[in-house]
Design an enzyme around this catalytic site. Sequence first.
Site, PDB file in Angstrom:
ATOM      1  N   GLU A  75      33.121  23.473  32.582  1.00 41.48           N
ATOM      2  CA  GLU A  75      34.559  23.687  32.551  1.00 41.48           C
ATOM      3  C   GLU A  75      35.128  23.344  31.180  1.00 41.48           C
ATOM      4  OE1 GLU A  75      36.910  24.643  35.170  1.00 41.48           O
ATOM      5  OE2 GLU A  75      37.989  24.861  33.287  1.00 41.48           O
ATOM      6  N   ASP A  79      36.875  25.952  28.554  1.00 40.85           N
ATOM      7  CA  ASP A  79      38.284  25.796  28.165  1.00 40.85           C
ATOM      8  C   ASP A  79      38.437  25.736  26.653  1.00 40.85           C
ATOM      9  OD1 ASP A  79      38.681  25.662  30.856  1.00 40.85           O
ATOM     10  OD2 ASP A  79      39.439  23.611  30.908  1.00 40.85           O
ATOM     11  N   SER A 280      39.982  29.558  35.414  1.00 38.16           N
ATOM     12  CA  SER A 280      39.748  28.592  34.339  1.00 38.16           C
ATOM     13  C   SER A 280      39.526  29.304  33.018  1.00 38.16           C
ATOM     14  CB  SER A 280      38.479  27.787  34.619  1.00 38.16           C
ATOM     15  OG  SER A 280      38.724  26.788  35.523  1.00 38.16           O
ATOM     16  N   ASP A 322      50.341  46.103  32.797  1.00 41.04           N
ATOM     17  CA  ASP A 322      50.555  45.952  34.235  1.00 41.04           C
ATOM     18  C   ASP A 322      49.229  46.206  34.964  1.00 41.04           C
ATOM     19  OD1 ASP A 322      51.783  45.563  36.630  1.00 41.04           O
ATOM     20  OD2 ASP A 322      53.022  47.374  36.570  1.00 41.04           O
ATOM     21  N   VAL A 323      48.902  45.349  35.886  1.00 39.32           N
ATOM     22  CA  VAL A 323      47.681  45.510  36.686  1.00 39.32           C
ATOM     23  C   VAL A 323      48.119  45.989  38.070  1.00 39.32           C
ATOM     24  CG1 VAL A 323      45.640  44.358  37.623  1.00 39.32           C
ATOM     25  CG2 VAL A 323      46.564  43.664  35.396  1.00 39.32           C
ATOM     26  N   ASP A 348      53.432  41.098  40.842  1.00 42.45           N
ATOM     27  CA  ASP A 348      52.775  40.946  42.144  1.00 42.45           C
ATOM     28  C   ASP A 348      52.132  39.557  42.229  1.00 42.45           C
ATOM     29  OD1 ASP A 348      49.880  41.087  41.243  1.00 42.45           O
ATOM     30  OD2 ASP A 348      50.603  43.005  40.486  1.00 42.45           O
TER      31      ASP A 348
END
Lengths: 367, 174
Positions: A75, A79, A280, A322-323, A348
């Site tokens: 992680e 990051d 993440s 836009d997805v 959304d």
Amino acid sequence: HLGVTPAILRARYNLTAADVGSGQNNSQAVAQFLEQYYHPADLAEFMAMFGRTFPHRSEVDRVVGTQGGGKAGLEASLDIEYIMSTGANVSTWVFTNPGRHESQEPFLQWMVLLSNMSDLPWVHTISYGDDEDSLSTAYMMRLNTEFMKAGVRGISLLFASGDSGAGCRHQGKDKNTFRPSFPASSPYVTTVGGTTFKNPFKVTYEVTHYISGGGFSNVFKMPDYQASAVEGYLKSVTATLPPQSYFNTSGRAYPDMAALSDNYWVVSNRVPIPWVSGTSASTPVVGGMLSLINGQRLSKGLPALGFLNPRLYKLKGQGLFDVTEGCHQGCLDEQVQGKGFCAAPSWDPVTGWGTPNYPALLAALLS
Amino acid sequence: SSGYLEYDQDVLLPKDWTHVGRVDPSEEVELTFALKQQNLELLEETLRLVSDPGSAQYGKHLSLQEVASLVRPSELTQKVVRRWLQAHGVSNCRTVRTQDFLQCTMTAEVAEVLLPGSRFHRYVRDRRSIVRSSAPYSVHEEVHQHLDFVGGLHRVPPREKDVRVKHRPSKGEV
């Protein structure tokens, strides 16, 4: 391509080699809580492998807390490697909060720390969350106030939306509801969802990543800044909406935006690892780009972006891709059959307003 | 009825934490006291104004000092909480610039008297050991209204964050 690398991200989000930080009065941070340590050698190796096409830094400027030894955490590696890839050449901090005492709560320690430091990075990304229903309301309300304290100082807090789609909470026989996550559900943070390429081996347009967390808070009411966008969604997608018993239409809806969250390459413990996924990944990617925008704003004498959502929702998708395809996961039962919410034109609760088109977003946020 | 009040608390520990046993009464715990802040409506309104591009206040962010002036707990709150802690012999405390958190170290024995109902146990998961209370705590009603919650009793670190490494799917799975 064989997975998402900085070059792929920069290509998709239209970041040129010149779109890097100038290094002045600007900084960004990632926070780690679970004895997750990044390893400087991993970062250097990652940048040597994947950072050849853009100016970048290969070292963290400041570690706040105790940087542990031993093995690096995936992680932490993810990051730091990706916030420094989109937010390239920006001074970067790591807050490491393992909890020195056995009775300390690392997340609370981080929040307390923010109340005690006058000079902080402008952007913080955090890939951490709990189910809302596992936390006390008193605790969440107070942390929400702490997020307000950060926002009013001009600090942008970005949280991963979670990796369980709408989530699912079993409430007895044949009764399920979606399961929102906190701090993603706080109205005073910017929550980042996840997408994947339509064609996983090409830099194509993006579709919903089924793991992308999203939905409606059962604790926090819907803030004014998003009421119109959410109402528009709820009215326009009635055919694909889950039954209303699964979610709270008057709650804070999230995520606010998104980025790619699938098939990343990460170097951890000196090993390049493929197929790393999760919000993440998308969160530091967005954080890095906001840092670049902050850098441009600061160089023009403008203030940092601060709490972004009121402005983001006023843009109504300007500066973002836009997805509109795909759904995220929900409860696996007869009523919703594993499906949560579906992406749609405009905002959304799967991908928010969409993913960054850097030059357009920069232009929209520089005015 | 006894003059003690509870907060809304998340007591249940996830099942993957293994109970080791009660901690020794002399063992130290560190608790975080979240003091009630002031002017929260004004804080919220200020955040709205400095974040709304349609506002004349847009971008006029506050310094930490200004935030502290806004939310700092009242003199009464600070006095009541400190007096309560001192009455139980709790003096090893540090505050923050906004003065709305107090982090205090004390023995488990003192903590259990300070917060009736709490019972500190040790739990382990993998190689990590934590000390948490298995039962809800209460505070005296005179103090209750001056605190939002006490941290360090119940919440545990999650097992994973939002990241995963997936295995390459086989053709059959696809």
